[in-house]
Design an enzyme around this catalytic site. Structure first.
Site, PDB file in Angstrom:
ATOM      1  N   CYS A  89      70.299  24.319   6.590  1.00  0.00           N
ATOM      2  CA  CYS A  89      70.554  24.555   8.046  1.00  0.00           C
ATOM      3  C   CYS A  89      72.553  24.687   7.944  1.00  0.00           C
ATOM      4  O   CYS A  89      72.453  24.389   6.317  1.00  0.00           O
ATOM      5  CB  CYS A  89      70.493  22.759   9.054  1.00  0.00           C
ATOM      6  SG  CYS A  89      71.485  21.781   7.771  1.00  0.00           S
ATOM      7  N   SER A 117      67.031  21.089   3.440  1.00  0.00           N
ATOM      8  CA  SER A 117      67.768  21.153   3.356  1.00  0.00           C
ATOM      9  C   SER A 117      67.078  22.617   1.483  1.00  0.00           C
ATOM     10  O   SER A 117      67.239  22.291   0.052  1.00  0.00           O
ATOM     11  CB  SER A 117      67.935  19.833   2.182  1.00  0.00           C
ATOM     12  OG  SER A 117      66.561  19.348   2.450  1.00  0.00           O
ATOM     13  N   GLU A 130      71.990   8.125   6.951  1.00  0.00           N
ATOM     14  CA  GLU A 130      72.384   9.151   8.254  1.00  0.00           C
ATOM     15  C   GLU A 130      72.933   7.749   8.927  1.00  0.00           C
ATOM     16  O   GLU A 130      74.010   7.523   9.891  1.00  0.00           O
ATOM     17  CB  GLU A 130      72.189   9.908   8.512  1.00  0.00           C
ATOM     18  CG  GLU A 130      73.006  10.744  10.049  1.00  0.00           C
ATOM     19  CD  GLU A 130      71.970  11.667  10.743  1.00  0.00           C
ATOM     20  OE1 GLU A 130      71.183  12.543  10.341  1.00  0.00           O
ATOM     21  OE2 GLU A 130      71.535  11.080  12.229  1.00  0.00           O
TER      22      GLU A 130
HETATM   23  S1  SF4 Z   1      69.860  18.868   9.812  1.00  0.00           S
HETATM   24 FE1  SF4 Z   1      71.898  17.359   9.341  1.00  0.00          FE
HETATM   25  S2  SF4 Z   1      72.960  18.348   8.080  1.00  0.00           S
HETATM   26 FE2  SF4 Z   1      72.084  20.188   9.101  1.00  0.00          FE
HETATM   27  S3  SF4 Z   1      72.276  20.787  11.274  1.00  0.00           S
HETATM   28 FE3  SF4 Z   1      70.975  18.850  11.913  1.00  0.00          FE
HETATM   29  S4  SF4 Z   1      72.799  17.025  11.474  1.00  0.00           S
HETATM   30 FE4  SF4 Z   1      74.060  18.976  10.521  1.00  0.00          FE
END
Ligand code: SF4
Length: 304
Positions: free
Chosen positions: A12, A260, A123
């Protein structure tokens, strides 16, 4: 064997931007990242090779500058880190900031905060460390154990599946019908897109390969979601985890990946699957050309 790629998959913008910021900073000055910048070993190895250090606690940091990851941190943690004389570089994703602001507003208006997510996730810790009182719920059992309050302010960890979040928010309303329950949807758009695309993919696949780190929460959620619509789901971290015996020559093979997972890892897995498709067709003695890419997602393929 057809290879289908989910319409939305992989890294992302929040994680991508954080990695870029770390790389740019480390090019000119020493940098320590507090926690895991990204739950992916391949990316972490690349960052370590650039000289970037990783520590879980500010007390162990030996560089003058530290980076907060895209997952964000509490005001308390930021203040403690600065109080140690460290310069703090924030790579907090704007959508995590948005969740923090939503929570602060609810608390400011007198709602008892309830976060739908995993209590120990970095988080969620960042969201809750500044609060005196709060609850974190992940399932209906947790909701059943909530204490009655005049009002509940409900938000979610950004990477929770939106269906589960809506369901639990509704359970809170049902459990305490005399309380006000205000729900603010803080699940991020990239997570929603990946979850939705994973459902479509799983419905159209005989087997799904989900690519992502073992520690990646949203990758594990994708595995679970795909498992609801497809009985053959495999989680791989890299191309090395693929097993030939998982696939049949006439399978529709879906590929998706967590937020990720870098493009390079996804592309390697896809490349390997294409080669495997070729081998299976050849060994099956077929004279027809393998149809690697179905028309289902032509745009996605053209964009790569
Ligand atoms: S997964 Fe986490 S880092 Fe990625 S866009 Fe969503 S809030 Fe942002």
């Amino acid at each position: 064997m057809n290879i289908l790629r989910a319409e939305h998959l992989g890294m992302c913008f929040g994680v991508r931007d954080a990695i870029e910021l770390a790389m740019q900073t480390a090019a000119t000055q020493p940098l320590t990242v507090l926690g895991n910048l990204v739950h992916n070993e391949t990316v972490l190895a690349r960052l370590r090779a650039q000289g970037i250090q990783f520590q879980n606690e500010a007390t162990a940091v030996t560089t003058p500058q530290v980076m907060i990851t895209a997952h964000g941190a509490s005001e308390r943690k930021l203040a403690e880190t600065r109080a140690r004389g460290l310069t703090v570089l924030e790579a907090t994703c704007p959508l995590v900031h948005l969740a923090h602001r939503s929570l602060k507003k609810l608390v400011g208006e007198g709602f008892h905060p309830v976060i739908i997510g995993k209590r120990d996730h970095v988080e969620v810790r960042g969201m809750t460390e500044d609060l005196h009182e709060f609850d974190v719920v992940l399932d209906e059992h947790d909701v059943a154990n909530l204490r009655e309050r005049p009002s509940f302010g409900v938000i979610a960890q950004t990477t929770q599946p939106i269906e589960r979040v809506r369901q639990l928010a509704q359970r809170i309303r049902e459990r305490w019908p005399n309380s006000e329950a205000r729900f603010v949807d803080t699940v991020c758009q990239p997570t929603k897109q990946r979850q939705h695309a994973a459902v479509e993919l799983a419905k159209n696949s005989d087997v799904v390969v989900v690519i992502g780190g073992n520690q990646s929460n949203n990758t594990r959620e994708l595995v679970q979601t795909c498992g609801l619509f497809c009985s053959r789901v495999h989680h791989v971290q890299t191309v090395a985890d693929l097993r030939e015996e998982w696939f049949q020559p006439d399978d529709n093979v879906g590929i998706t990946a967590g937020t990720s997972t870098p493009d390079s890892v996804i592309n390697e897995v896809e490349h390997q699957l294409r080669e495997l498709a070729s081998r299976l067709i050849t060994s099956a003695g077929s004279e027809s050309e393998p149809n690697f890419v179905r028309d289902l997602m032509p745009t996605t393929f053209n964009q790569r």
